[in-house]
Enzyme design. Sequence first.
Site, PDB file in Angstrom:
ATOM      1  CE  LYS A   9      42.514  50.101  36.013  1.00 39.64           C
ATOM      2  NZ  LYS A   9      43.005  50.192  34.612  1.00 39.64           N
ATOM      3  CE1 TYR A  49      39.403  46.521  32.896  1.00 41.86           C
ATOM      4  CE2 TYR A  49      40.577  45.264  34.557  1.00 41.86           C
ATOM      5  CZ  TYR A  49      40.205  46.481  34.017  1.00 41.86           C
ATOM      6  OH  TYR A  49      40.621  47.657  34.592  1.00 41.86           O
ATOM      7  CG  ASN A 112      44.841  53.061  33.217  1.00 46.16           C
ATOM      8  OD1 ASN A 112      44.632  52.251  34.132  1.00 46.16           O
ATOM      9  ND2 ASN A 112      44.186  53.038  32.067  1.00 46.16           N
ATOM     10  CG  HIS A 115      37.538  50.252  36.012  1.00 45.06           C
ATOM     11  ND1 HIS A 115      37.557  49.871  34.681  1.00 45.06           N
ATOM     12  CD2 HIS A 115      36.249  50.086  36.432  1.00 45.06           C
ATOM     13  CE1 HIS A 115      36.333  49.479  34.341  1.00 45.06           C
ATOM     14  NE2 HIS A 115      35.527  49.602  35.385  1.00 45.06           N
ATOM     15  CD  GLU A 126      32.547  47.752  34.769  1.00 46.16           C
ATOM     16  OE1 GLU A 126      32.786  48.760  35.466  1.00 46.16           O
ATOM     17  OE2 GLU A 126      32.905  47.654  33.576  1.00 46.16           O
TER      18      GLU A 126
HETATM   19  P1  DAT Z   1      39.304  52.101  30.433  1.00 44.94           P
HETATM   20  O1  DAT Z   1      40.047  51.601  31.649  1.00 44.94           O
HETATM   21  O2  DAT Z   1      39.565  53.574  30.197  1.00 44.94           O
HETATM   22  O3  DAT Z   1      37.845  51.767  30.437  1.00 44.94           O
HETATM   23  P2  DAT Z   1      39.614  50.031  28.404  1.00 44.94           P
HETATM   24  O4  DAT Z   1      38.324  49.469  28.877  1.00 44.94           O
HETATM   25  O5  DAT Z   1      39.764  50.258  26.939  1.00 44.94           O
HETATM   26  O6  DAT Z   1      39.968  51.392  29.166  1.00 44.94           O
HETATM   27  O7  DAT Z   1      40.818  49.071  28.843  1.00 44.94           O
HETATM   28  C1  DAT Z   1      40.817  48.500  30.132  1.00 44.94           C
HETATM   29  C2  DAT Z   1      42.218  48.557  30.693  1.00 44.94           C
HETATM   30  O8  DAT Z   1      43.073  47.728  29.905  1.00 44.94           O
HETATM   31  C3  DAT Z   1      42.852  49.941  30.638  1.00 44.94           C
HETATM   32  O9  DAT Z   1      42.511  50.725  31.745  1.00 44.94           O
HETATM   33  C4  DAT Z   1      44.308  49.601  30.626  1.00 44.94           C
HETATM   34  C5  DAT Z   1      44.360  48.317  29.825  1.00 44.94           C
HETATM   35  N1  DAT Z   1      44.647  48.603  28.404  1.00 44.94           N
HETATM   36  C6  DAT Z   1      43.802  49.119  27.495  1.00 44.94           C
HETATM   37  N2  DAT Z   1      44.383  49.255  26.296  1.00 44.94           N
HETATM   38  C7  DAT Z   1      45.650  48.800  26.463  1.00 44.94           C
HETATM   39  C8  DAT Z   1      46.779  48.669  25.615  1.00 44.94           C
HETATM   40  N3  DAT Z   1      46.724  49.036  24.323  1.00 44.94           N
HETATM   41  N4  DAT Z   1      47.926  48.156  26.144  1.00 44.94           N
HETATM   42  C9  DAT Z   1      48.004  47.789  27.438  1.00 44.94           C
HETATM   43  N5  DAT Z   1      46.970  47.877  28.308  1.00 44.94           N
HETATM   44  C10 DAT Z   1      45.812  48.385  27.826  1.00 44.94           C
HETATM   45 MG    MG Z   2      36.819  50.045  30.113  1.00 45.74          MG
END
Ligand code: DAT
Ligand code: MG
Length: 149
Positions: A9, A49, A112, A115, A126
């Site tokens: 990212k 997303y 974080n 991805h 994706e």
């Molecule tokens: P991942 O990236 O581990 O697949 P995810 O699909 O649940 O996680 O979420 C996508 C992204 O969205 C994640 O990398 C960071 C952001 N995100 C997820 N939960 C969040 C939260 N509670 N607050 C802020 N950003 C969040």
């Molecule tokens: Mg995810």
Amino acid sequence: MEQTYVMVKPDGVQRGLVGEIISRIEKRGLKIVALRMNVISETTAKEHYGEHAARPFFPSLIEFVTSGPSVSMVVAGKDAVRVMRAVNGATNPVDAAPGTIRGDFALDVGRNVVHASDSPDAAAREIAIHFKDSEIGKYSRIDEVCLYE
Ligand code: DAT
Ligand code: MG
């Protein structure tokens, strides 16, 4: 071989972590079969997303992921989806184990660094969003004879 979609990212790019992350992927034995750096469009980000469209963090997530260049990859190997999720670590870096990318380099869930697709179906979806078939290369890694039984 299973394929998955991986992104460094914008925070990972701006922090100079691209080489470190690619190196971890390669050292694990996974094979990079497509790779590009670009600023992804808002349309692409929202499609990528889409499952999170109703979440409160969605607008800031889209703004962040389109805020600068990111590195997109297709990564292939045995159980590539599960292995890449493990290499990345837990979504919230506070919960990510040391030795994972997020556990070693991040603190905030909204920054974080990486991805990776969370299932083979998500990976197919994706990969198709970010790459054309013709952009995905086929080659053998010379260490595959040692990596695989
Ligand atoms: P991942 O990236 O581990 O697949 P995810 O699909 O649940 O996680 O979420 C996508 C992204 O969205 C994640 O990398 C960071 C952001 N995100 C997820 N939960 C969040 C939260 N509670 N607050 C802020 N950003 C969040
Ligand atoms: Mg995810």
